[in-house]
Enzyme design. Sequence first.
Site: not given
Length: 507
Positions: A307-309
């Site tokens: 996530d949220e990379a």
Amino acid sequence: MSLPLVPLPASVTPSPGAPFLLTDDVAVTGDADAAGVLHRLVLTRTGLHLATDAASERAEPAHAGRAAIDVTVDGDGPPESYRLAVDEHRVSIRGADAAGVFYGVQTLGQLIARSPDGWVVPAVDIADQPRYEYRGVMLDVARHFHDVATVTAYLERAASLKFNVLHLHLSDDQGWRLALSRRPELTARASSSAVGGGDGGFYTADDYRAIVAHAAANHMTVVPEFDMPGHTHAVGLAYPEVAAAPALDRWDAAGGPTPVAGETYTGIGVGFSSLRIGAAATDAFVDDILTELAELTPGPYLHFGGDEAHGTPAADFAEFVARTSRVIAGLGKTPIAWHEAGAAGDLAPGTIGQYWGFVTPTDGADDRARAFVARGGRVILSPADAVYLDMKPTADAPLGLTWANGPTSLERAYSWEPGEVVSGISEDGILGVEAPLWTETVRDLDDIDALAFPRIAAAAEAAWSVPAGAVDDRTWESFRARVGGLGPLWTTFGIRFPASPEVTWTP
């Protein structure tokens, strides 16, 4: 008759007969493990010491006048199902398996009430089974570390509401929380910090095994998560050769400090960190940590984040999550990733996606969730504006955040339907429901209780019970009455729940 049962059982039929009177003379017979759970539950709730197993073996049968509670695995029904029957003389709990009997005992615990005659259980017949096979809670131990005692206390609370998965978020920008013999520098150099500069910490392999064993004793499976390729700033403190420099062009600072390579990060911003994708050292690192994690974890799942990379270029991200999913599959485990990983075209078949978008999807989150099902996987639903337990319950609550569409009231936590969140995914495509608790503002068990309760009960009903509106009592008005009746039980179990003004609590 309104009974304080949460999650709502599949079928509840009250009887006009007299209640069952609980006294020290009541004998417990049947499955030894379930009997032990029942003894402890009744003692905590009432102070009564029910007859021991040895005494119950010598007791006269219930029909000859001896009041009894029988807990037995009979193999009848779907997995985790149970039947509970109460009359004036006897309580019978029959389960399809050990988990079913355990859940029947938890239901019995909710039924125990004080009366002028003493502690009683109302006469009732219940037949019950879960809607989803995966019913999870997640505890983030990376933003703030939580010791073994705190984790086991939380999983006991969750198990009492028929959750069967504990997802442990073991790594993030602020710290690495599990000692690995293959990569010892992770805890030597990257475990001592936490949000706000507080103390960090980590689990030894034996600590982790203790959590897994305690979870199993409560019929819960541990799903460990090492979050990658983002949320990895702490990795760079231990193995700088595998970490990219902080990317500050797209990150969400959340009003905190700016991350610096090689220095601990104590803010709550996200999206700036990344592993070095494609580097041989990174591939070796990922192989090492996942291999050891698989060796330590008896359960079927490994979660690898995804996530949220924002600091990882899209092509590199797709390459990384695809390779990592295949590594996990090669270790004999089923990979789980947050829904962003659905953008990759070459995930291992059967990879599970965890959807954390909103109840009404935005920004293509639903497309990425559907991609997992299209490739033979399933989806876990964790809509942030309904079941993220770290959201403030009210605007003036001292703990929690508000980014998921503002504060999440108990009514909003209850008023959503899993089958309606991501269109195009059938009921068979949903593995289950999970309620995450991120710990940016959570430092101890009291904080956990203050944010999780009573909203965790709403998530439990979404995961276990029939769809909203399918039966008369699967409604907000019924739920708020039923959960209000659990106040005395939660109090006796030491749960420091806030008395939500949305509920009329039983004194």
